[in-house]
Design a protein around this motif. Sequence first.
Motif: not given
Lengths: 462, 294
Positions: A168-170, A175-177, A285-288, A348-349
């Motif tokens: 799901f991470y992938a 998806s974003y990429a 951003l990742i903290l949020a 991540f992307a």
Amino acid sequence: MAAAQTRASASPAAILRDAGLFALAAFGLCVPIVSYRTDLGNNGLELTPRWGLVAGLCAAVFVLRVVQRLVLERRAARVALTPSPHQASEPVGAEPNAGQRLPRLGLPLFVGFALFLPLIAALASGGLSPARYWIDLGILILTYVMLGWGLNIVVGLAGLLDLGYVAFYAVGAYSYALLSTVFGLSFWVCLPLAGLFAGLWGVMLGFPVLRLRGDYLAIVTLAFGEIIRLVLINWTDVTGGAAGITSIPRATFFGVPFKAGPDGFSGLFGLAFDPMHRIVFLYYLILALALITSLVTLRLRRLPLGRAWEALREDEIACRSLGIDTTKTKLTAFALGAMFGGFAGSFFAVRQGFVSPESFNFLESAIILAIVVLGGMGSQLGVAVAAVAMVGGPELLRNLGFLKAVFGEGFDPNEFRLLLFGLAMVAMMIWRPRGLIADRMPTVALGRRRAIGKDLVREGHG
Amino acid sequence: MATRRPDDPDAVLTVDHLTMRFGGLTAVDDLSFRARRGDITALIGPNGAGKTTVFNCITGFYRPSEGMLTLRHADGAAHLLERLPNHAVNRRARVARTFQNIRLFSGMTVLENLMVAQHAPLMRASGYTLLGLLGLPGYRRAEREAVAKASAWLERIDLLRRADDPAGDLPYGDQRRLEIARAMCTGPELLCLDEPAAGLNPRESADLARLLRHIRDEHATSVLLIEHDMAVVMEISDHVVVLDYGKKIADGPPREIREDPKVIAAYLGVEDEEIAEVDAEVGLTIPVAEEARP
């Protein structure tokens, strides 16, 4: 006994005062020994001030003393109050001491520290750019904290063993990429879409799989993770195959790009351009995102859906007899967990600017699962601490250069990473087989909430 | 027996020609009976008679090989239990059950156990989670009501002061009562109890009998129970159905059952020479073993 009583009821203020004294003593010792370094310069000895190091050492002493006191308090309280675990369930009318309150204070402490990390790192290393290593490490750890919290919904709350979470991470990352490189959509449009796609994949995987239980479920989810990775490698037309997708657009500050010039972030806010602005922004951003994951999970636990997940983990047959549709309930857990994995993936992307199937192998799934299991299934704080240990720990090894003095010049502590990992795992299995924080807090109470001992809480079986 | 109509307005549960086979083993064989609304109906029989199998068919854990199970609500709505998926037997047909080996959520508190039982109304109140996630007041009100309902039941079964303790920590008798309260929190029309008095001491059994009578009289819930404790059965049930080897051998008020020779034979055994005679009377030649469980 009297001593034990007073110690058991030591207030947080007293502990802080005590730790402050320790830090003061450490400061006194540090001033003559650590605060200045003498180097042989061009014109005699040169003094290099090292007050940052002094502050760091004092802070370390302070924190360690607080932790030591809390651990001792807890142990003393356990001995004094609860001769047997079952007696602990009788209302004894005792106020919880500081040590027992630790889990409740822990999450705010963690969040508070995470909020100020860039500032602390910048101050300690003298500027934003030198602090890059620490902020990058913070981003990495928080990514895993978020993944751990996401997987925690599936494994910790619903008790479904998922070995293919990285799929799901992938899905989120690709998806974003793809959406951004092919359709030119911005990150803020893609983020919810990535979560949605990952959630959809969660449902699609869930439908055929959730009739399986326990080991069988684990094997099928493992296979699903591999299938996604192999599809990414082999579907070259779309995913670029093993080469991956490059030059993914960078994150923008809600539309304002991080670049030099008047229309960039720094120009808009009248700051001097610094590439670190983007890194710090990514950190927050990742903290949020991680905090949203945590807050949603905490809130879900208090809703009927979350209670149904936990009930499902406890006893599926009883759930069905109470009119709970177990298939739908499992599916929601799968979909929500996958959705948060998708958010993390699209982050991540955008952070890497590059995705390839390499990043989504089984080891990633294993690390995320290990974080959840080490942390204690269902515990938010435990997962955060485990993520720091699992991701930050190996990084520490990189910095143990002084061991070369002990073991000789050819010694590289990094090579012993996996060995230490294994040792840590074995130690956990012996002393904390149910994770760092295995107690469960009730979601609703008439009086005061009291943690439920791990021997009563079940781990689920599929 | 064959003339009993499924649309009998008096019956809350009508079982018609229920047969359950596991491979070559017929655990329940052409069983028909009826549980009247507002009654406590007892299903008794020696070990392995198929009682729990009947329960599992009624509550949707097994799909019967043959037969029809009709549940009729007070408002006249009828549900064919054998066609409903497992969880819908509780949610739509409003049949609740307890288990022979208690199945509480042991790692959750007593109160949480009763909150899980109110899943369906709370789920609706939380807008299927979406509205609840936003913390709208509607859900909080519904939750308060659910807690109040749970507290009322805890008061009734005398466990209010242990509401915040883990269910797994309760003594056995309390766990039994809590499981009944949990089933009642789903608001059932029919409550199925699988050996509720097993392992209870005489005082606890008396409490249980009082609780069951309270449920029957005050909550418009009919009770169907499996029980081995004959004292409890004879004391509280209005109607008794006796099973032996998957077949019904007697059906009637407790007074008649107590004197029925077939029941006595099934329970106490009979002289060797009488076995063939009794078997012929029961209409049975091959003994069937083991009662199957979920």
